[in-house]
Structure formats: structure tokens, C-alpha cells
Scaffold this motif. Structure first.
Motif, PDB file in Angstrom:
ATOM      1  N   CYS A 175       0.696  -1.274  -0.033  1.00 59.15           N
ATOM      2  CA  CYS A 175       0.012  -0.115   0.111  1.00 59.15           C
ATOM      3  C   CYS A 175       0.952   1.120  -0.038  1.00 59.15           C
ATOM      4  CB  CYS A 175      -0.866  -0.101   1.268  1.00 59.15           C
ATOM      5  SG  CYS A 175      -1.790   1.302   1.436  1.00 59.15           S
ATOM      6  N   CYS A 176       0.388   1.953  -0.921  1.00 54.93           N
ATOM      7  CA  CYS A 176       1.312   3.342  -0.897  1.00 54.93           C
ATOM      8  C   CYS A 176       1.024   4.259   0.145  1.00 54.93           C
ATOM      9  CB  CYS A 176       0.818   4.379  -2.343  1.00 54.93           C
ATOM     10  SG  CYS A 176       1.475   5.955  -2.208  1.00 54.93           S
ATOM     11  N   ILE A 177       2.007   4.678   0.916  1.00 60.41           N
ATOM     12  CA  ILE A 177       1.635   5.443   2.237  1.00 60.41           C
ATOM     13  C   ILE A 177       1.072   6.837   2.011  1.00 60.41           C
ATOM     14  CG2 ILE A 177       3.390   4.069   3.611  1.00 60.41           C
ATOM     15  CD1 ILE A 177       5.325   6.764   3.410  1.00 60.41           C
ATOM     16  N   ALA A 178       1.166   7.156   0.696  1.00 62.37           N
ATOM     17  CA  ALA A 178       0.650   8.433   0.605  1.00 62.37           C
ATOM     18  C   ALA A 178      -0.860   8.353  -0.106  1.00 62.37           C
ATOM     19  CB  ALA A 178       1.534   9.290  -0.425  1.00 62.37           C
ATOM     20  N   CYS A 179      -1.083   7.866  -0.753  1.00 63.06           N
ATOM     21  CA  CYS A 179      -2.528   7.733  -1.392  1.00 63.06           C
ATOM     22  C   CYS A 179      -3.248   6.667  -1.001  1.00 63.06           C
ATOM     23  CB  CYS A 179      -2.282   7.902  -2.948  1.00 63.06           C
ATOM     24  SG  CYS A 179      -1.787   6.584  -3.872  1.00 63.06           S
ATOM     25  N   ARG A 180      -2.525   5.726  -0.430  1.00 63.24           N
ATOM     26  CA  ARG A 180      -3.332   4.158   0.146  1.00 63.24           C
ATOM     27  C   ARG A 180      -3.650   3.444  -1.088  1.00 63.24           C
ATOM     28  NH1 ARG A 180      -2.186   3.079   4.942  1.00 63.24           N
ATOM     29  NH2 ARG A 180      -1.688   4.874   6.062  1.00 63.24           N
ATOM     30  N   GLU A 199       3.479  13.280  -6.926  1.00 58.46           N
ATOM     31  CA  GLU A 199       2.576  13.962  -5.910  1.00 58.46           C
ATOM     32  C   GLU A 199       2.720  12.937  -4.572  1.00 58.46           C
ATOM     33  OE1 GLU A 199      -1.251  13.565  -8.021  1.00 58.46           O
ATOM     34  OE2 GLU A 199      -2.200  15.312  -6.800  1.00 58.46           O
ATOM     35  N   CYS A 200       2.922  11.771  -4.742  1.00 60.72           N
ATOM     36  CA  CYS A 200       2.883  10.831  -3.701  1.00 60.72           C
ATOM     37  C   CYS A 200       3.935  11.136  -2.724  1.00 60.72           C
ATOM     38  CB  CYS A 200       2.532   9.325  -4.058  1.00 60.72           C
ATOM     39  SG  CYS A 200       0.991   9.019  -4.654  1.00 60.72           S
ATOM     40  N   TRP A 201       5.087  11.321  -3.414  1.00 55.19           N
ATOM     41  CA  TRP A 201       6.373  11.712  -2.791  1.00 55.19           C
ATOM     42  C   TRP A 201       6.233  12.917  -1.802  1.00 55.19           C
ATOM     43  CZ3 TRP A 201      10.702   8.319  -2.761  1.00 55.19           C
ATOM     44  CH2 TRP A 201      10.611   7.332  -3.478  1.00 55.19           C
ATOM     45  N   ILE A 205       5.946   3.832  -1.850  1.00 51.38           N
ATOM     46  CA  ILE A 205       5.221   4.826  -2.172  1.00 51.38           C
ATOM     47  C   ILE A 205       5.209   4.485  -3.861  1.00 51.38           C
ATOM     48  CG2 ILE A 205       5.290   7.250  -2.638  1.00 51.38           C
ATOM     49  CD1 ILE A 205       7.451   7.379  -0.302  1.00 51.38           C
ATOM     50  N   CYS A 206       3.983   4.945  -4.453  1.00 49.44           N
ATOM     51  CA  CYS A 206       4.088   4.929  -6.039  1.00 49.44           C
ATOM     52  C   CYS A 206       4.916   5.731  -6.812  1.00 49.44           C
ATOM     53  CB  CYS A 206       2.630   5.499  -6.512  1.00 49.44           C
ATOM     54  SG  CYS A 206       1.212   5.204  -5.450  1.00 49.44           S
ATOM     55  N   PRO A 207       5.422   5.477  -7.829  1.00 53.42           N
ATOM     56  CA  PRO A 207       6.331   6.130  -8.548  1.00 53.42           C
ATOM     57  C   PRO A 207       5.838   7.427  -9.334  1.00 53.42           C
ATOM     58  CG  PRO A 207       5.762   4.117  -9.933  1.00 53.42           C
ATOM     59  CD  PRO A 207       5.237   4.143  -8.589  1.00 53.42           C
TER      60      PRO A 207
HETATM   61 ZN   LIG Z   1       0.620   6.874  -4.092  1.00 54.82          ZN
END
Ligand SMILES: [Zn+2]
Length: 92
Positions: free
Chosen positions: A11-16, A54-56, A49-51
Motif C-alpha cells: 500500500c502506498c503510504i501517501a495515497c493508500r 505527488e505521492c512523494w 510509495i507510488c512512482p
Molecule cells: Zn501513491
């Protein structure tokens, strides 16, 4: 594709967003510090985190990384991660 039955999901910690492990970038809190784990094999608590830029930004600015790694991320470590981001941005 009979070999893809056991794709680990993270799971991406930013956008889930849930995505296969290899589609996300791993950050690891290793004994040498917090860094991008390009091999995905470093020991330590990891966060994914997604590549996607925005997520970073979300992960770094809203201190989500600190929460996920259960430790503080120093300015130096953040700089190292930003360096990786710049490389990534150029390759997209
Ligand atoms: Zn993400």
C-alpha cells in the motif's frame, strides 16, 4: 500467467493505493539511515510509495514517512530521497 498468482501487494503510504510490490518504490529505515531501496532487499522497516511525484511530496511534506518508518527522517535523509526523485523524474 500461472506464475503471477502470489504477487505481493503493498500500500502506498501517501495515497493508500494497493499495488503489486514491484510497481511501488521502497523506502527503508536501514541501520545506515533512511534511503530508497532500489533492490527491495535491504533489511529494515520499509514503506512503499507510488512512482508518482505527488505521492512523494505528500509522504515527505506531511511526515507520513516518519509515521510509517516509526522514526524521524533527518533533513539529510530527505535530501537523499529528493535526489532519487529528481533522477526518477528525468526518466519518466
Ligand atoms: Zn501513491
Amino acid at each position: 500467467m500461472s506464475t503471477s498468482r502470489h504477487v505481493p501487494q503493498r500500500c502506498c503510504i501517501a495515497c493508500r493505493k494497493i499495488a503489486p510490490k514491484q510497481e511501488l518504490i521502497r523506502i527503508v529505515a536501514s541501520p545506515e539511515g533512511v534511503m530508497v531501496d532500489e533492490t527491495g532487499k535491504k533489511k529494515g522497516r520499509g514503506a512503499y510509495i507510488c512512482p508518482v511525484l505527488e505521492c512523494w511530496e505528500t509522504a515527505l511534506k506531511k511526515d507520513k514517512l516518519n509515521h510509517s518508518l516509526h522514526r524521524g527522517v533527518t533533513a539529510e535523509e530527505k535530501a537523499g530521497i529528493c535526489e532519487y526523485l529528481e533522477k526518477m523524474e528525468r526518466s519518466i
